[in-house]
Design a protein around this motif. Structure first.
Motif, mmCIF file in Angstrom:
data_model
loop_
_atom_site.group_PDB
_atom_site.id
_atom_site.type_symbol
_atom_site.label_atom_id
_atom_site.label_comp_id
_atom_site.label_asym_id
_atom_site.label_seq_id
_atom_site.Cartn_x
_atom_site.Cartn_y
_atom_site.Cartn_z
ATOM 1 N N ILE D 154 0.822 -1.203 0.000
ATOM 2 C CA ILE D 154 0.000 0.000 0.000
ATOM 3 C C ILE D 154 0.860 1.260 0.000
ATOM 4 C CG2 ILE D 154 -0.334 0.276 2.486
ATOM 5 C CD1 ILE D 154 -3.310 0.838 1.817
ATOM 6 N N TYR D 155 2.059 1.184 0.630
ATOM 7 C CA TYR D 155 2.909 2.378 0.656
ATOM 8 C C TYR D 155 3.493 2.655 -0.723
ATOM 9 C CZ TYR D 155 2.274 1.305 5.512
ATOM 10 O OH TYR D 155 1.705 1.001 6.707
ATOM 11 N N LEU D 156 3.712 1.590 -1.481
ATOM 12 C CA LEU D 156 4.171 1.786 -2.854
ATOM 13 C C LEU D 156 3.068 2.476 -3.649
ATOM 14 C CD1 LEU D 156 5.821 -1.699 -3.524
ATOM 15 C CD2 LEU D 156 6.673 0.236 -2.221
ATOM 16 N N ASP D 157 1.822 2.038 -3.401
ATOM 17 C CA ASP D 157 0.698 2.666 -4.093
ATOM 18 C C ASP D 157 0.557 4.128 -3.700
ATOM 19 O OD1 ASP D 157 0.039 0.447 -5.494
ATOM 20 O OD2 ASP D 157 -1.585 -0.200 -4.176
ATOM 21 N N LYS D 160 3.149 6.070 -5.471
ATOM 22 C CA LYS D 160 2.830 6.206 -6.884
ATOM 23 C C LYS D 160 1.680 7.205 -7.072
ATOM 24 C CE LYS D 160 2.391 3.457 -11.007
ATOM 25 N NZ LYS D 160 1.684 2.339 -11.621
ATOM 26 N N ASN D 161 0.684 7.080 -6.217
ATOM 27 C CA ASN D 161 -0.473 7.947 -6.326
ATOM 28 C C ASN D 161 -0.100 9.414 -6.141
ATOM 29 O OD1 ASN D 161 -3.312 8.978 -4.698
ATOM 30 N ND2 ASN D 161 -3.467 7.961 -6.683
ATOM 31 N N TYR D 162 0.898 9.653 -5.292
ATOM 32 C CA TYR D 162 1.320 11.042 -5.078
ATOM 33 C C TYR D 162 2.527 11.410 -5.938
ATOM 34 C CZ TYR D 162 -2.141 11.564 -1.461
ATOM 35 O OH TYR D 162 -3.329 11.650 -0.795
ATOM 36 N N HIS D 163 2.754 10.621 -6.998
ATOM 37 C CA HIS D 163 3.769 10.944 -8.009
ATOM 38 C C HIS D 163 5.163 11.124 -7.447
ATOM 39 C CE1 HIS D 163 0.602 11.306 -10.926
ATOM 40 N NE2 HIS D 163 -0.047 12.119 -10.110
ATOM 41 N N ALA D 164 5.576 10.252 -6.542
ATOM 42 C CA ALA D 164 6.949 10.324 -6.043
ATOM 43 C C ALA D 164 7.892 9.950 -7.173
ATOM 44 C CB ALA D 164 7.124 9.358 -4.869
ATOM 45 N N ASN D 165 8.968 10.718 -7.346
ATOM 46 C CA ASN D 165 9.959 10.329 -8.360
ATOM 47 C C ASN D 165 10.902 9.277 -7.764
ATOM 48 O OD1 ASN D 165 11.857 11.679 -6.783
ATOM 49 N ND2 ASN D 165 11.653 13.566 -7.954
ATOM 50 N N ALA D 166 11.824 8.762 -8.587
ATOM 51 C CA ALA D 166 12.661 7.639 -8.166
ATOM 52 C C ALA D 166 13.449 7.962 -6.903
ATOM 53 C CB ALA D 166 13.606 7.246 -9.289
ATOM 54 N N ILE E 52 -8.163 2.167 -11.240
ATOM 55 C CA ILE E 52 -7.987 2.560 -12.649
ATOM 56 C C ILE E 52 -8.022 4.076 -12.763
ATOM 57 C CG2 ILE E 52 -9.057 2.513 -14.934
ATOM 58 C CD1 ILE E 52 -9.876 -0.389 -14.339
ATOM 59 N N LEU E 53 -8.945 4.682 -12.059
ATOM 60 C CA LEU E 53 -9.011 6.144 -12.074
ATOM 61 C C LEU E 53 -7.746 6.749 -11.469
ATOM 62 C CD1 LEU E 53 -12.736 6.706 -11.063
ATOM 63 C CD2 LEU E 53 -11.640 7.527 -13.148
ATOM 64 N N ALA E 54 -7.187 6.072 -10.488
ATOM 65 C CA ALA E 54 -5.986 6.586 -9.823
ATOM 66 C C ALA E 54 -4.723 6.230 -10.579
ATOM 67 C CB ALA E 54 -5.914 6.026 -8.406
ATOM 68 N N ASN E 55 -4.895 5.571 -11.744
ATOM 69 C CA ASN E 55 -3.759 5.215 -12.576
ATOM 70 C C ASN E 55 -2.841 4.196 -11.906
ATOM 71 O OD1 ASN E 55 -2.486 5.354 -14.979
ATOM 72 N ND2 ASN E 55 -1.218 7.134 -14.465
ATOM 73 N N LEU E 56 -3.383 3.431 -10.972
ATOM 74 C CA LEU E 56 -2.614 2.367 -10.343
ATOM 75 C C LEU E 56 -2.861 1.038 -11.051
ATOM 76 C CD1 LEU E 56 -3.217 3.239 -6.576
ATOM 77 C CD2 LEU E 56 -1.103 3.561 -7.859
ATOM 78 N N GLU E 57 -3.780 1.061 -11.979
ATOM 79 C CA GLU E 57 -4.136 -0.156 -12.717
ATOM 80 C C GLU E 57 -4.522 0.321 -14.124
ATOM 81 O OE1 GLU E 57 -3.695 -3.698 -11.492
ATOM 82 O OE2 GLU E 57 -5.062 -2.995 -9.921
ATOM 83 N N LYS E 100 5.192 17.683 -0.868
ATOM 84 C CA LYS E 100 6.648 17.472 -0.915
ATOM 85 C C LYS E 100 7.033 16.738 -2.193
ATOM 86 C CE LYS E 100 8.586 18.468 3.349
ATOM 87 N NZ LYS E 100 8.270 17.581 4.487
ATOM 88 N N MET E 101 6.227 15.764 -2.580
ATOM 89 C CA MET E 101 6.541 14.992 -3.765
ATOM 90 C C MET E 101 6.480 15.870 -5.016
ATOM 91 S SD MET E 101 7.380 11.998 -2.801
ATOM 92 C CE MET E 101 8.023 12.757 -1.317
ATOM 93 N N ARG E 102 5.693 16.922 -4.928
ATOM 94 C CA ARG E 102 5.616 17.836 -6.066
ATOM 95 C C ARG E 102 6.670 18.931 -5.976
ATOM 96 N NH1 ARG E 102 -0.234 19.481 -5.224
ATOM 97 N NH2 ARG E 102 0.128 21.019 -6.860
ATOM 98 N N HIS E 103 7.491 18.871 -4.953
ATOM 99 C CA HIS E 103 8.604 19.805 -4.771
ATOM 100 C C HIS E 103 8.157 21.266 -4.830
ATOM 101 C CE1 HIS E 103 11.513 16.551 -4.733
ATOM 102 N NE2 HIS E 103 10.760 16.005 -5.666
ATOM 103 N N LEU E 104 7.106 21.543 -4.079
ATOM 104 C CA LEU E 104 6.635 22.924 -4.000
ATOM 105 C C LEU E 104 7.484 23.680 -2.983
ATOM 106 C CD1 LEU E 104 2.858 22.014 -4.029
ATOM 107 C CD2 LEU E 104 4.232 22.877 -5.931
ATOM 108 N N SER E 105 7.322 24.977 -2.958
ATOM 109 C CA SER E 105 8.159 25.770 -2.053
ATOM 110 C C SER E 105 7.833 25.406 -0.607
ATOM 111 C CB SER E 105 7.904 27.260 -2.275
ATOM 112 O OG SER E 105 6.768 27.655 -1.543
#
Ligand code: ATP
Ligand code: ATP
Ligand code: MG
Ligand code: MG
Lengths: 336, 257, 254, 254, 257
Positions: D154-157, D160-166, E52-57, E100-105
């Motif tokens: 689930i943490y991988l999901d 991924k869902n929050y678009h973490a880069n490598a 599927i909507l979340a692009n995980l599948e 944070k993942m989007r690297h915002l200020s």
């Protein structure tokens, strides 16, 4: 104690060498080296069996590891070298003794001597050349260290002028040579010959130059074996000396026995190639069993000066030739 | 005839140097054959009360008496919230567990186990291990195990909390069916008012910590009941809203602390 | 993270090819003397030696003897370890008593234990087994205790609620519940038993794989030594698989 | 299963008393020669020897040298082990490539590796560290890989869902998520590093605790040898505690 | 304006040699700002649709279009059922995760995080790790994280399933409050009809496997709603019973298979 055993012996001297009534088992601790020749030959030629003695070998990594086994009475006889630990354990009340020769160098073809790394054989040709070199020795405060010291004295080089490298195993010296980690090593047969053939090292002069009478290995007897099982011990020694004499006949006197002794040796040691046995510098074994007592005492003094000996001990009780003498009385002295 | 009698029961836990007063002055009588639901905000001491009845915990003060009518029967058996099914025993072995522990004759154990496996519809799955079962099936095993043991009273600690609403209802129906047959005395803990309304003869409402009984409502709706009937009945809706309000105010009280 | 049908054989291919790749590399390096062939004899040479040794017959004797020592020594270590581990897991006084002792003895290297073992147990087969047993004992005892301690409390409550007696509790709850973690410890113990065989066969052995390794090294017969290493490695792999299979049988519920 | 206030000091009492009890037993057995005092010198004698050795000064040098070797060797094993373990956990091709290699090399005893280490790395300090490093490498690599592989999907999901880069994925998910299991491996590695020091100091060492042990054994100075064993045991205990503390710092979320 | 458009979507899983048809011919439009609840028997493919909507599948056939109005905003964020909160990050770090993942200020991240921590009432607990939180608090973190990320649509997979009834209601109220402020498009999976009635503008009912949309009910009750109002409203009771019946028949169909 020795007088006591003499009496014992006299009481039975009516038929001294009759086989034992009951089969006696003798456990011999060995490290698989060629110096055990007497044991191997006596066993395979049936000399022990003749006296109704059954022998069993127990192999150890090195002679120091055998000591507790001898002391604990787990083994009756061991092949050992003189070392500080041996003297220390006697001082601790472990009553082990040297009872016969098990290895000295034959003049000019020492079985335990220095070797020089192949690529340095032209640079290091004489004793003074060892200055500044790395020299591997397999034990500290044991006969190796003593011979090393004698060599340096002979070369007139002080211990500070060379690098002493302690290396627990002769095999490791081969590896370290191949890896150019060391320049010289105090190596033993058959690795000396093997290394020469594989272009790892070359013999470096000869140990008899500076330690002609070095007592390298000895037969050790456990106290229980020597006193409580005296009748077994005498027969054991007689058989052992007969084995040593056969060995002497073949390797020193060059009497041909159709390769029997060599095949026994190949069978019991790591040197399986029977042809190589004609090349190697074989272990010297006294067919009369005597050891170089003075040299043993010299070694003892050396360890003591190095501060490796704890406690005082009575030297006379350490070397016990009474068994050899008894056996010689019965089988006679070997004539060179 | 009173089956369970609790008098002036209170329970304190020691946690380092702090005392937690989990239950306070609980006095309560439950009649033979009654199905009683216990409702209350989280942490009010419902589980503690049940564990005291199950002899898994000792009360600090007060007495608990369970009236034993048949010496050969065990006093109580418990259905745990989840994970109460032992994972290294098969479905069959789990259902037989209580009987086996009492070292009853093999034939008897077998017959009882068979009967309750049938009841909960797990005969086909008898040789499976719990990991191969869904949540609902696991709780069926747990219920079958408790009933098979044939205790004087049954204690159930939120047995259906982890199930989804549809499965929950199916199991509720099954439970009611088995219960109607055996008429055991049941003490059932739940957070769901709907569940309580559907199942019980009587709802006990507990206050926030320290737990006290603050409301005791008899549910007199005819059996067999169904969700549809409960939902359509205006009387029931009234009781629901009533309990809801009281519960909500207890919960909020906990949050303020 | 996506799985396609056609790629499913690729991992297997890689798994098989990686040791082969390594062997090939070694062979080439050794043949062309990039690695000193006196010290790293080519795999083909080692293989030839292996076959020769097998034909001469006493290789199987060495294997047989070592396996006997390993298996009996392993059993000798595992059985008391499980008993003490279970007691430690179930009774806290046992735990408090034994854990410092285990903590003290565990870090002592087997190699350093050899003299003590020799004095206490002599030089016979038994002392070799004891050496292995001691090294196996610690991980198994610790894991067994952890296994019992980690059984979910709810199962203890279930057992109590259904009036399990001490014997039933032990056989139905404590033992099976601690089994998964215990088996992890046994798996570790098996690995350690193999690691210890060389040390064990340094006291008064005249045969065995460990003896083969260090005797041949002493005699600088490296191809023979490598044969010994390969045997150890093979048996390590084999025992792992065996225990994994055993585990699957023993834990159908996992 | 019930805890009362007054009994809470009892476990501690038992924990402390069990080693003391053992020591006393040993002392008595040794004093009255129930155990051969030549081989089992009394603890008091060992203690006196320890003090003497400490006063003469070079005991601390031995300790210092061994600790340096252990710590550097440990680091030398742990760092590549973590890297390879992480790669194995994250990329299945890496896993398939490395796992057979690890399976093959793991069962080979350190003692049997000594000649090869000597050939490849000589006799200096480095070869001793490498010896320790090799023995530490395997458990850490395996546990790290297992740690990554066992991170809840689930943490991988979530990542991924929050678009973490490598990079973020590695530092925010893979690394911290595998840490608990990885630290178990490191704890094991630490134990093994200590077990290996005696073997490591068999190649051309002239100092160190391992050297102390086997040199004194060879010289039959048993009290001195026991001092060495006690030191190893002490440091084993000490490092365990240290790592546990470190773990608590590193895993505040556990 | 349609925000989500799903056309002829179907999804098959391969499990060894077997195909599992999880979704079949789903066609669906969700408007901007709509709160849609998805109901259906267990295993009917609700989670699959959301993934599927979340692009995980990836879908097997068919198309999914999410209308992006602001290029800077992420398309979607998901609230997972449970355990979606990362245990090695503190409450604060978890809420800030998406940003944070989007690297915002840093300032922006800080301010957003602060705002949503406040909203869900966790400001005081910002430095705690998830293990120290109750189930309800964890789900608050999860919700705050999704909202803080400010996505175009929000996907929620049974976020309150593991909570007890009283806590569930508190969180539902909180969710509604935040939603009313932001008016995000939400697709919310639940098993609870009451929950769907309370939250949604529209309920979609799915059939048992393979999942198809079999009912589409608009809930026109005024907001703000409350359990009391939902329960007292006869119209709502009618819808409840209606959906209940249909769901029950779907569930029974699954059991027969
Ligand atoms: N063994 C224990 N030690 C200390 N405190 C405990 C223990 N067991 C329960 N408590 C405390 O007692 C109180 C009541 O706990 P209990 O589990 O009975 O509540 P509950 O009503 O079952 O709650 P929930 O609805 O969440 O299951 C809580 O505050 C809990 O923290
Ligand atoms: N990765 C997968 N591989 C194979 N089958 C899968 C996979 N994911 C889901 N399925 C199958 O697809 C079907 C739908 O699963 P899904 O999780 O979407 O159901 P759901 O409606 O969310 O159920 P629930 O209400 O229990 O959460 C199920 O039969 C499931 O077994
Ligand atoms: Mg509870
Ligand atoms: Mg789902």
């Amino acid at each position: 104690q020795s007088s006591e055993s003499d009496e014992n012996d006299n009481a039975k001297s009516t038929d001294p060498l009759a086989p034992l009534e009951e089969t006696a088992k003798v456990v011999i601790a060995e490290d698989g080296s060629a110096s055990g020749a007497g044991f191997y030959i006596a066993k395979d030629k049936g000399y022990f069996e003749k006296y109704n003695i059954e022998v069993e070998f127990a192999t150890f990594g090195n002679s120091d590891e055998m000591l507790p086994a001898v002391a604990a009475g787990e083994v009756d006889v061991a092949g050992g070298i003189s070392s500080a630990s041996f003297f220390n354990s006697i001082a601790q009340g472990i009553d082990v003794r040297f009872i016969a020769d098990k290895g000295h160098n034959n003049e000019g073809s020492s079985y335990f001597t220095f070797v020089v790394r192949e690529d340095l054989k032209d640079d290091i040709t004489d004793y003074e050349d060892v200055k500044g070199k790395k020299i591997a020795v397999s034990t500290q405060n044991a006969v190796d260290h003593y011979i090393y010291n004698e060599m340096l004295k002979h070369a007139n080089v002080s211990t500070e002028e060379v690098e002493f490298v302690l290396m627990s195993d002769f095999g490791n010296m081969m590896s370290a040579m191949g890896n150019q980690q060391i320049d010289l090593a105090l190596q033993i047969e058959p690795l000396i010959t093997q290394g020469e053939n594989q272009a790892i090292h070359q013999r470096f002069l000869d140990a008899t130059d500076y330690a002609p009478e070095a007592q390298i290995a000895m037969v050790l007897g456990s106290p229980k074996f020597l006193t409580e099982r005296r009748d077994v011990a005498v027969r054991f020694m007689a058989a052992y000396l007969q084995g040593v004499r056969d060995y002497h006949d073949v390797f020193i006197k060059d009497i041909d026995d159709n390769g029997e002794v060599i095949s026994i040796m190949a069978n019991h040691t790591a040197l399986k190639d029977e042809d190589l046995w004609k090349e190697v510098g074989v272990t010297g074994l006294n067919p009369n069993g005597y050891i170089f007592e003075d040299d043993v005492e010299k070694q003892y003094q050396f360890y003591k000066e190095n501060g490796a000996i704890q406690g005082e001990l009575d030297f006379d009780t350490i070397i016990d030739m009474s068994l050899v003498e008894e056996a010689l009385d019965i089988i006679g002295t070997y004539e060179e | 005839m009173s089956k369970i009698q609790i008098e002036q029961l209170s329970k304190r836990f020691v946690k380092r140097d702090k005392y937690i007063e989990a239950l306070k002055d609980i006095t309560l009588t439950i009649k033979q054959g009654e199905f009683v639901c216990l409702l209350g905000p989280s942490g009010c001491g419902k589980t503690t009360l049940l564990r005291i009845l199950a002899n898994l915990e000792k009360p600090s003060t007060g007495d608990v008496i369970i009236n034993q009518t048949d010496k050969k029967k065990p006093l109580q058996s418990m259905v745990f919230q989840e994970n109460g099914v032992i994972p290294w025993l098969t479905v069959e072995e789990n259902v037989a567990f209580g009987l086996k522990m009492r070292h009853l004759s093999n034939d008897f154990v077998k017959e009882r186990t068979e009967y309750y496996l049938q009841k909960v519809g797990l005969s086909k799955f008898r040789r499976l291990y719990p990991k191969e079962l869904s949540g609902g099936m696991k709780q069926r095993v747990s219920i079958a195990r408790a009933f098979a043991n044939d205790p004087e009273i049954l204690l159930m600690d939120e047995p259906f909390a982890a199930l989804d609403e549809q499965n929950k209802f199916i199991l509720q129906e099954e439970l009611l069916a088995i219960w109607q047959e055996t008429r055991k005395t049941v003490l059932f803990i739940t957070h769901s008012i709907d569940e309580a309304l559907l199942l019980s003869d009587r709802i006990l409402l507990m206050s926030a910590q320290p737990g006290k009984i603050i409301k005791d409502v008899a549910i007199e709706m005819n059996r067999p009941r169904s969700i549809e009937k409960v939902r359509s009945d205006p009387e029931m809706t009234k009781i629901f809203l009533d309990i809801w309000e009281q519960l909500q105010s207890e919960v909020k009280q906990t949050r303020l602390k | 993270m996506f799985k396609k049908l056609k790629t499913q054989s690729l991992p297997q291919l890689i798994t098989i090819s990686s040791p082969i790749f390594l062997l090939l590399l070694w062979e080439i390096c050794s043949q062309y003397a990039l690695l000193d062939p006196r010290f790293f004899p080519a795999p083909t040479l080692i293989l030839t030696t292996l076959i020769q040794m097998a034909e001469s017959g006493n290789l199987f004797e060495h294997i047989y003897i070592s396996l006997t020592r390993i298996i009996l020594g392993f059993a000798l270590g595992v059985i008391p370890a499980i008993c003490i581990g279970l007691l430690m897991g179930m009774y806290k006084y046992f735990r408090h008593f034994f854990s410092p002792i285990i903590m003290i003895f565990m870090p002592i290297p087997t190699l350093a234990m050899l003299p003590i073992i020799l004095i206490l147990f002599g030089i016979g087969e038994f002392s070799k087994m004891i050496t292995i047993a001691i090294s196996v004992f610690f991980p198994v005892a610790i894991n067994t205790a952890a296994g019992v301690a980690n059984i979910d409390r709810i199962y203890l409550d279930v057992a109590k609620n259904y009036h399990a007696n001490a014997k039933d509790f032990f056989f139905k709850i404590a033992l099976p519940g601690s089994l998964p973690v215990m088996l992890e410890g046994i798996q570790m113990g098996q690995a350690i038993a193999l690691l210890t065989i060389v040390a064990a066969e340094m006291i008064g052995a005249t045969s065995g794989i460990g003896y083969l390794i260090w005797m041949n090294y002493k005699a600088f017969l490296l191809p023979q030594m490598y044969v010994g290493l390969i045997l150890i490695s093979f048996f390590g792999y084999f025992f792992s698989l065996l225990l994994r299979g055993f585990e699957r049988k023993l834990l159908p519920w996992k």
